[in-house]
Design a protein around this motif. Sequence first.
Motif, short mmCIF file in Angstrom:
data_model
loop_
_atom_site.label_atom_id
_atom_site.label_comp_id
_atom_site.label_asym_id
_atom_site.label_seq_id
_atom_site.Cartn_x
_atom_site.Cartn_y
_atom_site.Cartn_z
N PRO A 140 0.83 -1.22 0.00
CA PRO A 140 0.00 0.00 0.00
C PRO A 140 0.86 1.27 0.00
O PRO A 140 2.02 1.23 0.45
N PRO A 141 0.32 2.39 -0.46
CA PRO A 141 1.09 3.62 -0.57
C PRO A 141 1.81 4.06 0.71
O PRO A 141 2.98 4.44 0.67
N LYS A 142 1.14 4.02 1.85
CA LYS A 142 1.79 4.46 3.09
C LYS A 142 2.94 3.53 3.47
O LYS A 142 3.97 3.98 3.96
N VAL A 143 2.78 2.25 3.24
CA VAL A 143 3.85 1.30 3.53
C VAL A 143 5.01 1.51 2.56
O VAL A 143 6.17 1.47 2.95
N PHE A 144 4.69 1.78 1.31
CA PHE A 144 5.72 2.09 0.32
C PHE A 144 6.54 3.30 0.79
O PHE A 144 7.77 3.28 0.75
N GLY A 145 5.86 4.33 1.26
CA GLY A 145 6.55 5.51 1.76
C GLY A 145 7.46 5.19 2.93
O GLY A 145 8.61 5.66 2.98
N LEU A 146 6.97 4.39 3.85
CA LEU A 146 7.80 4.00 5.00
C LEU A 146 9.03 3.21 4.56
O LEU A 146 10.13 3.44 5.07
N ILE A 147 8.84 2.31 3.62
CA ILE A 147 9.98 1.50 3.14
C ILE A 147 10.98 2.40 2.41
O ILE A 147 12.20 2.26 2.61
N CYS A 148 10.50 3.33 1.62
CA CYS A 148 11.41 4.27 0.95
C CYS A 148 12.17 5.11 1.98
O CYS A 148 13.38 5.32 1.84
N ASN A 149 11.48 5.56 3.03
CA ASN A 149 12.15 6.32 4.09
C ASN A 149 13.22 5.46 4.76
O ASN A 149 14.32 5.94 5.05
N ALA A 150 12.90 4.20 5.01
CA ALA A 150 13.87 3.29 5.63
C ALA A 150 15.07 3.07 4.71
O ALA A 150 16.22 2.97 5.18
N MET A 151 14.83 2.98 3.42
CA MET A 151 15.93 2.85 2.47
C MET A 151 16.84 4.07 2.54
O MET A 151 18.08 3.95 2.48
N ALA A 152 16.24 5.25 2.71
CA ALA A 152 17.03 6.48 2.83
C ALA A 152 17.84 6.47 4.13
O ALA A 152 19.01 6.87 4.14
N ILE A 153 17.24 5.98 5.21
CA ILE A 153 17.98 5.87 6.48
C ILE A 153 19.12 4.88 6.32
O ILE A 153 20.23 5.10 6.82
N ARG A 154 18.87 3.78 5.61
CA ARG A 154 19.92 2.78 5.37
C ARG A 154 21.09 3.39 4.61
O ARG A 154 22.24 3.05 4.81
N ARG A 155 20.78 4.31 3.74
CA ARG A 155 21.82 4.93 2.92
C ARG A 155 22.50 6.11 3.61
O ARG A 155 23.71 6.26 3.55
N PHE A 156 21.70 6.97 4.26
CA PHE A 156 22.23 8.22 4.81
C PHE A 156 22.22 8.31 6.33
O PHE A 156 22.64 9.32 6.88
N GLY A 157 21.67 7.32 7.01
CA GLY A 157 21.57 7.40 8.46
C GLY A 157 20.47 8.38 8.88
O GLY A 157 19.58 8.70 8.10
N LEU A 158 20.55 8.84 10.10
CA LEU A 158 19.52 9.75 10.62
C LEU A 158 19.53 11.10 9.92
O LEU A 158 18.55 11.84 9.99
N GLY A 159 20.60 11.40 9.19
CA GLY A 159 20.64 12.63 8.40
C GLY A 159 19.54 12.66 7.35
O GLY A 159 19.09 13.73 6.93
N ALA A 160 19.08 11.50 6.92
CA ALA A 160 17.99 11.43 5.94
C ALA A 160 16.72 12.03 6.52
O ALA A 160 16.00 12.76 5.83
N ILE A 161 16.44 11.75 7.79
CA ILE A 161 15.24 12.28 8.43
C ILE A 161 15.34 13.80 8.55
O ILE A 161 14.38 14.51 8.28
N ALA A 162 16.51 14.29 8.91
CA ALA A 162 16.70 15.73 9.01
C ALA A 162 16.46 16.39 7.65
O ALA A 162 15.79 17.42 7.56
N SER A 163 16.96 15.78 6.58
CA SER A 163 16.76 16.33 5.23
C SER A 163 15.29 16.27 4.83
O SER A 163 14.78 17.17 4.19
N MET A 164 14.61 15.19 5.22
CA MET A 164 13.20 15.06 4.87
C MET A 164 12.35 16.10 5.57
O MET A 164 11.31 16.50 5.07
#
Length: 172
Positions: A140-164
């Motif tokens: 589902p779309p919301k789960v897709f968003g969460l997984i994409c966010n997690a992929m960004a965290i996997r790549r950039f760490g917590l800095g991804a959340i700050a950028s988001m």
Amino acid sequence: MIAIRITEIPPSTFAGVMMETASAIQYRPFQLRLQQYLKESKDSPMIYRNDKHRAAFEAAVRKENKKNYALLSALYLLTADGRLWRDTKRFVVTGCICFEQVHLPNCTETAYALFCAAKDLYLGTKHLTISDLADQSLIPPKVFGLICNAMAIRRFGLGAIASMNRGDEAWL
């Protein structure tokens, strides 16, 4: 899912973080879904599923090594669903998630997708494929968003959340 390059400095915008995170994924249906997600999220990118998710994630990572991006990304997904987190948090031992000990009786499809994505990002397993992620009937779309966010965290760490969380002028 995909071998994700790890880097310290994320792009400065939500769209930039997502596009850079998925830049190695050449599967067109996934790219189209990501673009749709970015368009739909333009005015309010979903960083956390809700306030409970934010609180659970922040508590879970408080004592963890912030350089262990795989662990952070898995915790992000596991804390996104209250019941999933209740069922898995006892298997999180400082710096480690013992996925092999986790059993999820009667879990929802959403919880199962979050669990599989967490395991894939943490262990490098392949429970979910890129074509699974591109399929709106499976993820589902919301789960897709969460997984994409997690992929960004996997790549950039917590800095991804700050950028988001920053304002974003570079939308598609």
